[in-house]
Structure formats: structure tokens, C-alpha cells
Design a protein around this motif. Sequence first.
Motif, PDB file in Angstrom:
ATOM      1  N   THR A   3       0.818  -1.070  -0.177  1.00 13.87           N
ATOM      2  CA  THR A   3       0.029   0.104   0.165  1.00 13.87           C
ATOM      3  C   THR A   3       1.020   1.220  -0.240  1.00 13.87           C
ATOM      4  O   THR A   3       0.542   2.141  -0.859  1.00 13.87           O
ATOM      5  CB  THR A   3      -0.756   0.095   0.966  1.00 13.87           C
ATOM      6  N   LEU A   4       2.113   1.445   0.897  1.00 10.90           N
ATOM      7  CA  LEU A   4       2.695   3.028   0.617  1.00 10.90           C
ATOM      8  C   LEU A   4       3.699   2.675  -0.597  1.00 10.90           C
ATOM      9  O   LEU A   4       3.752   3.714  -1.109  1.00 10.90           O
ATOM     10  CB  LEU A   4       3.733   2.209   2.010  1.00 10.90           C
ATOM     11  N   ASP A   5       4.229   1.354  -1.059  1.00 11.48           N
ATOM     12  CA  ASP A   5       4.050   1.449  -2.383  1.00 11.48           C
ATOM     13  C   ASP A   5       3.376   2.222  -3.711  1.00 11.48           C
ATOM     14  O   ASP A   5       4.046   3.173  -4.752  1.00 11.48           O
ATOM     15  CB  ASP A   5       5.277  -0.111  -2.884  1.00 11.48           C
ATOM     16  N   ALA A   6       2.476   2.121  -3.459  1.00 15.86           N
ATOM     17  CA  ALA A   6       1.522   2.052  -4.234  1.00 15.86           C
ATOM     18  C   ALA A   6       1.072   3.835  -4.182  1.00 15.86           C
ATOM     19  O   ALA A   6       1.005   4.514  -5.081  1.00 15.86           O
ATOM     20  CB  ALA A   6      -0.048   1.627  -4.353  1.00 15.86           C
ATOM     21  N   LEU A   7       1.248   4.063  -3.310  1.00 14.56           N
ATOM     22  CA  LEU A   7       0.672   5.999  -2.515  1.00 14.56           C
ATOM     23  C   LEU A   7       2.619   6.135  -2.948  1.00 14.56           C
ATOM     24  O   LEU A   7       1.991   7.849  -3.810  1.00 14.56           O
ATOM     25  CB  LEU A   7       0.726   5.738  -0.761  1.00 14.56           C
ATOM     26  N   LEU A   8       3.580   5.666  -2.734  1.00 14.29           N
ATOM     27  CA  LEU A   8       4.516   6.699  -3.245  1.00 14.29           C
ATOM     28  C   LEU A   8       5.211   6.513  -5.120  1.00 14.29           C
ATOM     29  O   LEU A   8       5.181   7.164  -5.338  1.00 14.29           O
ATOM     30  CB  LEU A   8       6.007   6.131  -2.411  1.00 14.29           C
ATOM     31  N   ALA A   9       4.402   5.781  -4.820  1.00 15.27           N
ATOM     32  CA  ALA A   9       4.708   5.699  -6.972  1.00 15.27           C
ATOM     33  C   ALA A   9       3.620   6.724  -7.326  1.00 15.27           C
ATOM     34  O   ALA A   9       3.981   6.848  -8.842  1.00 15.27           O
ATOM     35  CB  ALA A   9       3.348   4.098  -7.635  1.00 15.27           C
ATOM     36  N   GLY A  10       2.638   7.100  -7.033  1.00 14.25           N
ATOM     37  CA  GLY A  10       1.543   8.490  -6.806  1.00 14.25           C
ATOM     38  C   GLY A  10       2.834   9.798  -7.802  1.00 14.25           C
ATOM     39  O   GLY A  10       3.916   9.801  -7.196  1.00 14.25           O
ATOM     40  N   PRO A  11       2.760  10.454  -8.135  1.00 10.25           N
ATOM     41  CA  PRO A  11       2.542  12.292  -8.711  1.00 10.25           C
ATOM     42  C   PRO A  11       2.935  12.805  -7.226  1.00 10.25           C
ATOM     43  O   PRO A  11       2.829  13.075  -5.958  1.00 10.25           O
ATOM     44  CB  PRO A  11       2.160  12.977 -10.033  1.00 10.25           C
ATOM     45  N   ASP A  12       4.411  13.139  -7.145  1.00 11.89           N
ATOM     46  CA  ASP A  12       5.046  14.322  -6.023  1.00 11.89           C
ATOM     47  C   ASP A  12       5.264  15.538  -6.853  1.00 11.89           C
ATOM     48  O   ASP A  12       6.662  15.824  -7.304  1.00 11.89           O
ATOM     49  CB  ASP A  12       6.694  13.055  -5.386  1.00 11.89           C
TER      50      ASP A  12
END
Length: 249
Positions: A174-183
Motif C-alpha cells: 500500500t505504501l509503495d502504491a502511494l509513493l508511486a503517485g505524482p510528487d
Amino acid sequence: MRRTLKTLSVLLTYPSAELQAAVPEMQAALDADGVLTRGARDGVGRILHEIATGDLYDVQERYVLLFDRTRSLSLHLFEHVHGESRDRGQAMVDLVQLYETHGLALGTSELPDFIPLFLEFLSAIPEADARRTLADTVHILAALRQRLEKRDSAYAGVFAALEDLSAGKPDVETLDALLAGPDDDPNDLAALDAAWMDEEVKFGPGADSAACGTEGIASKIRAARRPAPGVVVPGPQRPVVTHTPSTRI
């Protein structure tokens, strides 16, 4: 733990002269509670030092660049799992009902998923409940910490402390999915305009399953707010949870 949560809540609000003057009181509150590990306490100490010693306008500008102009660092929990989808509204309702289940009424115009307000709520409930509820959001807190660390921001220490207080650890997937989003880059105004454009509203079951992982935060909050068998839900006479500029701990 109550004073620690209150201190962390205040630290995530817009910096003011009052906040700068309250730094010694906040340091004393953290020391008196003594619930943070040494590493987490040192991390919070960094942002306390920056606020206390920095030029107020510089401190305010950094806050705005991070939290007001960077969508990936939004201080609204559901921004990170629901965006502008229809599920976000239901999640808001569920969170308000969670507050009310604990006998607390929302007394502010701020959205219920605003992290400083959420932390004030946690500071008003039993410690074990606060740690469990904090664990429901730990993957969001961890993502915010990592993004702030990438920017070498002292605010990362606040989110590291919240992870430290949580009764859970973030799910890696779940954390990786969040971090994969635009920053977002807060200095790239064109990219920011594009990021804040209205998104397509998705309908139907599972519309946000990819963003939320196998068990979304909304379902966790629904489960958390259910009273145990035989427990009477408090009546309408409730204390009020408010989010104000006050720095009293």
C-alpha cells in the motif's frame, strides 16, 4: 500521550508568532509525556528549533510551499487515498461518525480529515484507541514522511513521531502504491495547475481500490467506529472538538 498528540497537531498548523513563542511549552510537554523514542524526539526537536529560531516569514513561506502548494503533501488524509472521487465524501461522513461515536462533536469549519484536527481528536480519546486509530492512517503518514525526507524538510520528524506512536506498521504494498503517485514540485507552477485540475469522478464499487489497497481507510474507519456489544452510543450532549490557532498544550 495526550500532550504529545496535541503538540504534533499544533506543529502542523500554519506558523505564527504565537506558535514561535510556544516552542518552550511544547518542548516541555513532549518531555513530560515521555512517550516518543529518542530518535523520534530528536526529529521533532529539529522542527521546533526551526520554528523558534527562523524568520517568521521564511518559516511561513516554507509551510505554504510544502502543504498548500504541493498536492502530494496535502494535510488532508483522504486526498491521498480518494482524491476527488465520490468515495471521499462517504469517508468524510464515516470519520465524523467516528468522532461522534467517542462522544465528540465537530466544532470547526475545517474538513474532518485535516491531520491537525484528526490529531486533536486522538488526543481526546483513550490512548489505546488513539494508537489503533492512528494505525489506520500509518501508510499515509509514512508516505508523507518519506516525501518530506526527500526534500530534507524538518517536518518529516512530525510524521516519523506519529509512526512511532502508531500501533501498526505501514503495509509495504500500500505504501509503495502511494509513493508511486505524482510528487509535485511546488516551484513548478504549470505542473501544480495541472495536478489541481478537477479529476474524473468515478462511480461504482471498487472505483478507488487501486489507490486504497485491499482494505481502504474508509472501511477501517467504519470498523473502528462500531461500538462494542452492549456499549451505549453517547447522546447528543457532546464535548466539542475544535481546531483553533491556540498553542496551549
